[in-house]
Design a protein around this motif. Structure first.
Motif, PDB file in Angstrom:
ATOM      1  N   ILE A 345      49.173   9.174   9.876  1.00 40.97           N
ATOM      2  CA  ILE A 345      50.917   8.648   9.709  1.00 40.97           C
ATOM      3  C   ILE A 345      51.836  10.400   9.159  1.00 40.97           C
ATOM      4  N   PHE A 346      53.125  10.000  10.079  1.00 42.48           N
ATOM      5  CA  PHE A 346      53.376  11.596  10.608  1.00 42.48           C
ATOM      6  C   PHE A 346      55.060  10.824  10.085  1.00 42.48           C
ATOM      7  N   TRP A 347      55.127  11.945   9.967  1.00 42.59           N
ATOM      8  CA  TRP A 347      57.202  12.020   8.911  1.00 42.59           C
ATOM      9  C   TRP A 347      58.191  11.963   9.689  1.00 42.59           C
ATOM     10  N   GLU A 348      59.911  12.017   9.968  1.00 41.40           N
ATOM     11  CA  GLU A 348      60.669  13.052   9.796  1.00 41.40           C
ATOM     12  C   GLU A 348      62.012  12.139   9.519  1.00 41.40           C
ATOM     13  N   PHE A 349      62.191  12.655   8.554  1.00 41.91           N
ATOM     14  CA  PHE A 349      64.473  12.167   8.015  1.00 41.91           C
ATOM     15  C   PHE A 349      65.044  13.481   8.284  1.00 41.91           C
ATOM     16  N   ALA A 350      66.412  13.063   8.054  1.00 45.45           N
ATOM     17  CA  ALA A 350      67.225  14.208   7.602  1.00 45.45           C
ATOM     18  C   ALA A 350      68.395  13.092   7.024  1.00 45.45           C
ATOM     19  N   THR A 351      69.802  13.568   6.714  1.00 44.79           N
ATOM     20  CA  THR A 351      70.941  13.185   6.481  1.00 44.79           C
ATOM     21  C   THR A 351      71.859  14.094   6.965  1.00 44.79           C
ATOM     22  N   ASP A 352      73.711  13.137   6.777  1.00 43.78           N
ATOM     23  CA  ASP A 352      74.427  13.559   6.495  1.00 43.78           C
ATOM     24  C   ASP A 352      75.167  13.694   5.272  1.00 43.78           C
ATOM     25  N   SER A 353      75.060  15.209   5.298  1.00 44.30           N
ATOM     26  CA  SER A 353      76.279  15.388   3.989  1.00 44.30           C
ATOM     27  C   SER A 353      75.781  16.149   3.089  1.00 44.30           C
ATOM     28  N   TYR A 354      74.703  15.229   2.269  1.00 45.98           N
ATOM     29  CA  TYR A 354      74.124  14.540   0.642  1.00 45.98           C
ATOM     30  C   TYR A 354      72.569  15.328   1.152  1.00 45.98           C
ATOM     31  N   ASP A 355      72.703  15.191  -0.064  1.00 46.20           N
ATOM     32  CA  ASP A 355      70.227  15.282  -0.426  1.00 46.20           C
ATOM     33  C   ASP A 355      70.265  13.540  -0.591  1.00 46.20           C
ATOM     34  N   ILE A 356      69.169  13.274  -1.052  1.00 47.91           N
ATOM     35  CA  ILE A 356      68.328  12.111  -0.945  1.00 47.91           C
ATOM     36  C   ILE A 356      67.024  12.450  -1.664  1.00 47.91           C
ATOM     37  N   GLY A 357      66.809  11.692  -2.203  1.00 43.98           N
ATOM     38  CA  GLY A 357      65.285  11.808  -3.047  1.00 43.98           C
ATOM     39  C   GLY A 357      64.543  10.568  -2.071  1.00 43.98           C
ATOM     40  N   PHE A 358      63.581  11.601  -2.173  1.00 41.34           N
ATOM     41  CA  PHE A 358      61.972  10.920  -1.671  1.00 41.34           C
ATOM     42  C   PHE A 358      60.955  10.977  -1.644  1.00 41.34           C
ATOM     43  N   GLY A 359      59.689  10.541  -1.480  1.00 42.14           N
ATOM     44  CA  GLY A 359      58.400  10.533  -1.912  1.00 42.14           C
ATOM     45  C   GLY A 359      57.958   8.828  -0.506  1.00 42.14           C
ATOM     46  N   ILE A 360      56.264   9.160  -1.589  1.00 37.74           N
ATOM     47  CA  ILE A 360      55.569   8.276  -1.329  1.00 37.74           C
ATOM     48  C   ILE A 360      54.450   7.627  -2.019  1.00 37.74           C
ATOM     49  N   CYS A 431      67.770  17.428   2.650  1.00 37.33           N
ATOM     50  CA  CYS A 431      67.279  16.961   3.914  1.00 37.33           C
ATOM     51  C   CYS A 431      69.061  17.060   5.133  1.00 37.33           C
ATOM     52  N   TYR A 432      70.284  17.896   4.055  1.00 39.42           N
ATOM     53  CA  TYR A 432      71.367  18.310   5.148  1.00 39.42           C
ATOM     54  C   TYR A 432      71.609  19.028   6.407  1.00 39.42           C
ATOM     55  N   ASN A 433      70.530  20.181   6.014  1.00 38.02           N
ATOM     56  CA  ASN A 433      70.178  21.122   6.122  1.00 38.02           C
ATOM     57  C   ASN A 433      69.502  21.532   7.434  1.00 38.02           C
ATOM     58  N   GLU A 434      68.447  20.232   6.801  1.00 38.33           N
ATOM     59  CA  GLU A 434      67.355  20.642   8.447  1.00 38.33           C
ATOM     60  C   GLU A 434      66.424  19.434   8.496  1.00 38.33           C
ATOM     61  N   VAL A 435      65.739  19.320   8.944  1.00 39.04           N
ATOM     62  CA  VAL A 435      64.745  17.828   8.911  1.00 39.04           C
ATOM     63  C   VAL A 435      63.818  18.045   7.874  1.00 39.04           C
ATOM     64  N   TYR A 436      63.083  17.172   7.853  1.00 40.95           N
ATOM     65  CA  TYR A 436      61.790  17.122   6.543  1.00 40.95           C
ATOM     66  C   TYR A 436      60.666  16.467   7.182  1.00 40.95           C
ATOM     67  N   VAL A 437      59.732  16.677   8.027  1.00 41.64           N
ATOM     68  CA  VAL A 437      58.698  16.545   8.389  1.00 41.64           C
ATOM     69  C   VAL A 437      57.043  16.786   7.632  1.00 41.64           C
ATOM     70  N   ARG A 467      61.794   8.552  11.358  1.00 44.00           N
ATOM     71  CA  ARG A 467      61.203   8.577  12.771  1.00 44.00           C
ATOM     72  C   ARG A 467      60.005   7.933  11.641  1.00 44.00           C
ATOM     73  N   VAL A 468      59.165   6.982  11.827  1.00 47.20           N
ATOM     74  CA  VAL A 468      57.443   7.222  12.104  1.00 47.20           C
ATOM     75  C   VAL A 468      56.767   7.044  12.904  1.00 47.20           C
ATOM     76  N   TYR A 469      55.481   7.784  12.623  1.00 44.93           N
ATOM     77  CA  TYR A 469      54.887   7.229  13.913  1.00 44.93           C
ATOM     78  C   TYR A 469      53.411   7.933  13.674  1.00 44.93           C
ATOM     79  N   TYR A 470      52.218   7.539  14.119  1.00 50.23           N
ATOM     80  CA  TYR A 470      51.067   7.572  13.895  1.00 50.23           C
ATOM     81  C   TYR A 470      50.360   8.152  15.207  1.00 50.23           C
ATOM     82  N   GLU A 471      48.669   9.127  14.930  1.00 53.91           N
ATOM     83  CA  GLU A 471      48.133  10.047  15.516  1.00 53.91           C
ATOM     84  C   GLU A 471      46.835   9.415  15.635  1.00 53.91           C
ATOM     85  N   ARG A 472      46.802   9.137  16.947  1.00 49.96           N
ATOM     86  CA  ARG A 472      45.026   8.789  17.641  1.00 49.96           C
ATOM     87  C   ARG A 472      44.351   9.941  16.352  1.00 49.96           C
TER      88      ARG A 472
END
Length: 472
Positions: A345-360, A431-437, A467-472
Motif C-alpha cells: 500500500i502507498f499513501w500521500e497526504f498534505a494539509t493547508d497551513s496547519y499540521d495534523i496527527g497521522f498514524g496507521i 504536512c503543510y510545507n511538504e507532502v508526506y509519502v 491519495r492511497v493506492y496499491y502496488e502489484r
C-alpha cells in the motif's frame, strides 16, 4: 580628425566592456552604469564639482548610451542663442560610432577619473551586496539544518516507537508459544467442533495471560524498589510506575527452562480456573484495549517531497474524494482493504497551513468490501471502541446487542472485535510545507486504518488532501 581619434581611443579601452566591468568593479556593466549615473545625478553640484567641459563629456556619454550615435536628421533644432545645446551636440558628435556598451564604460571611467569619491561609493555598494548575499545564504543553511534536525528527531521517535512495539510483540509471541497447547485443550472442551470459536477463545485467554504476566513483573519491580530506602521519594514514585517495566529484561525472563515453564503453566491454570468460575475471560479489561496480532510486521517506509502545491492541485482536480475537511476535535479514519492483486500500500497526504496527527493501524479481519471508506468520530478512542463496519443494520443499537454490559461477551455467537496492530503510531506531522509519502508491505489479509487526528485542536478545522493506492 578629432572625432576619429576620440572614437578609436574609447573603443580600444576594452574589446569586451561587459567582461572588463565585471572583473574590474565586481558588477555587470549595465548595473555599474546605473549606479554611476545615479551617483552623478545625486551629487553633481553638491558633493562633487566638475568643470563645464567635464560635464559636457559625461552628458555626451549618457546620450550615446541611451540613444546611440549622433544623427543630424533626428537631432532637435537649436535656437540661435542656445549655446549649451550646441556644445552638447558637438561633444556627442565627437564620440563617433562607438557602441552603447562602450559609451557606458566611458561614462564610468571618466567619472572615476574626475571624482575620487566614486570608487569608494561603488566599493561600499558591492560590500553591502555581498554581505546581504552571505546573510541570505547563511539563513538558508540554518533553515536547512533546522529541517534536517527536525526530520532526524522525527525519525528517531519513529524508530524508538517501532523498537518498543517489536519488543512487546516478541514478548507476547513467546508467552503465546508457552501456553498455546494448554489453552487449545481448554478451548476444544468449551467449543467442540467449532474451530472459529476456539481460535477466538484462545486469543482472549492469551491476551489475559499477557496482562497477568505484566502485572507480576510490575509487582516484582515494586518489591525490588522497596529494598532501596535511601532513594528519594520522587525516584521511588517514578519506579513504581508501569512504564518502568524493561521489555528486554522481561524477554530474558522467558527462557524456556523448567522453572519458567512451570511458573507459566501455574499462571495459566489459575487463569483457566478463574474462567470456569466466572464464565468470562476478563473482557472488561480486554474491551479497553485493542487486540494485537502476533505476526511480526515490518516497519513502514515514510518520506517527504516538496511539490505540495502540484499535489494539492492534482488531488483537487479528481472526483473530490481525496479532499476532506476534518473538524476541530475530530478524528478521520480512512479504511483501505487489502487487494488480492496487490502486495503493498502507498499513501500521500498534505494539509493547508496547519499540521495534523497521522498514524496507521492494521485490522486483522477479512475485508467486507473492496471500497475505500471514510469514517469520522469525535475522538480516536471512540472510533476504536465501536467501529461502524461491525454494526449490523438489522441490530437495534439501543437493545444492547453489541454491548458488553448486556452480555454480548458471554454469547458465543456474537462477532468478536478483530485484532488491530499499530504499524505507525500517531504523531503530529507538519504536512503543510511538504507532502508526506509512505508505503507498507501487506502483512496479510485485512484492512489498513489511516488515522488523521485533529482531536488536539479546540477551534481550528483542517483541510486534508490524500491519495492511497496499491502496488502489484
Amino acid at each position: 580628425m578629432a572625432s576619429g581619434t576620440n572614437s578609436s581611443s574609447v573603443a580600444a579601452q576594452s574589446s569586451d566592456p561587459a567582461q572588463s566591468s565585471a572583473e574590474k568593479w565586481g558588477f555587470p556593466l549595465i548595473e555599474l552604469y546605473r549606479l554611476a549615473f545615479t551617483f552623478y545625478k545625486r551629487n553633481s553640484g553638491k558633493a562633487i564639482h566638475l568643470s563645464y567641459e567635464d560635464n559636457l563629456k559625461l552628458i555626451a556619454f549618457k546620450q550615446q548610451a541611451a540613444l546611440g550615435p549622433f544623427n543630424t536628421s533626428r537631432a532637435p533644432a537649436l535656437g540661435v542663442l542656445d549655446v549649451i545645446g550646441r556644445d552638447r551636440q558637438q561633444h556627442w558628435q565627437l564620440l563617433g560610432d562607438i557602441t552603447r556598451e562602450q559609451a557606458m564604460e566611458g561614462f564610468v571611467d571618466l567619472l572615476d577619473t574626475m571624482c575620487s569619491a566614486f570608487r569608494p561609493y561603488i566599493e561600499a555598494v558591492r560590500q553591502d551586496r555581498d554581505e546581504t548575499l552571505r546573510k541570505e545564504l547563511r539563513l538558508m543553511e540554518l533553515e536547512k539544518e533546522a529541517r534536517e534536525r527536525q526530520e532526524n528527531a522525527q525519525q528517531e521517535l519513529l524508530e524508538e516507537g517501532y523498537k518498543e512495539e517489536l519488543q512487546r510483540r516478541q514478548l507476547q509471541d513467546a508467552l503465546n508459544k508457552q501456553t498455546y497447547q494448554q489453552f487449545k485443550l481448554y478451548a476444544e472442551k468449551q467449543f467442540p467442533g467449532n474451530p472459529e470459536q476456539q481460535a477466538v477463545l484462545i486469543h482472549q485467554l492469551q491476551r489475559e495471560h499477557y496482562h497477568q504476566y505484566m502485572q507480576q513483573l510490575h509487582l516484582q519491580n515494586q518489591n525490588q524498589n522497596t529494598e532501596h530506602k535511601s532513594q528519594q521519594e520522587e525516584n521511588a514514585a517514578g519506579n513504581n510506575n508501569n512504564s518502568s517495566i524493561d521489555l528486554p529484561n522481561a524477554m530474558e525472563g522467558l527462557k524456556l527452562d523448567d522453572v519458567d515453564t512451570q511458573q507459566h503453566q501455574q499462571l495459566a491454570e489459575e487463569q483457566l480456573g478463574h474462567v470456569e468460575q466466572t464464565g468470562s475471560v476478563g473482557q472488561d479489561q480486554l474491551g479497553e484495549e485493542e487486540y494485537d496480532d502476533y505476526v511480526m510486521i515490518c516497519p513502514a517506509k515514510i518520506w517527504t517531497r516538496p511539490d505540495i502545491e502540484q499535489f494539492k492541485t492534482e488531488v483537487s482536480a479528481g472526483d473530490g474524494d481525496g479532499v476532506i475537511t476534518i473538524g476541530h476535535g475530530d478524528t478521520v479514519t480512512v479504511r483501505v482493504p487489502t487487494n488480492m492483486n496487490g502486495k503493498c500500500i502507498f499513501w500521500e497526504f498534505a494539509t493547508d497551513s496547519y499540521d495534523i496527527g497521522f498514524g496507521i493501524y492494521f485490522e486483522w479481519a477479512k475485508p467486507v468490501t473492496n471500497e475505500v471508506t471514510v469514517h469520522v468520530s469525535d475522538s480516536d478512542e471512540d472510533e476504536d471502541c465501536v467501529d461502524e463496519d461491525y454494526l449490523s443494520t438489522t441490530e437495534d443499537l439501543e437493545s444492547g446487542s453489541l454491548s458488553q454490559e448486556h452480555g454480548a461477551v458471554n454469547n458465543p455467537t456474537a462477532a468478536p472485535k478483530a485484532p488491530i496492530s499499530i504499524i505507525v503510531p500517531i504523531y503530529r506531522r507538519e504536512c503543510y510545507n511538504e507532502v508526506y509519502v509512505g508505503s507498507h508491505s501487506y502483512p496479510g489479509e485485512g484492512v489498513y486504518l489511516l488515522k488523521f487526528d485533529n482531536s488536539y485542536s479546540i477551534w481550528r478545522n483542517k483541510t486534508l488532501y490524500y491519495r492511497v493506492y496499491y502496488e502489484r
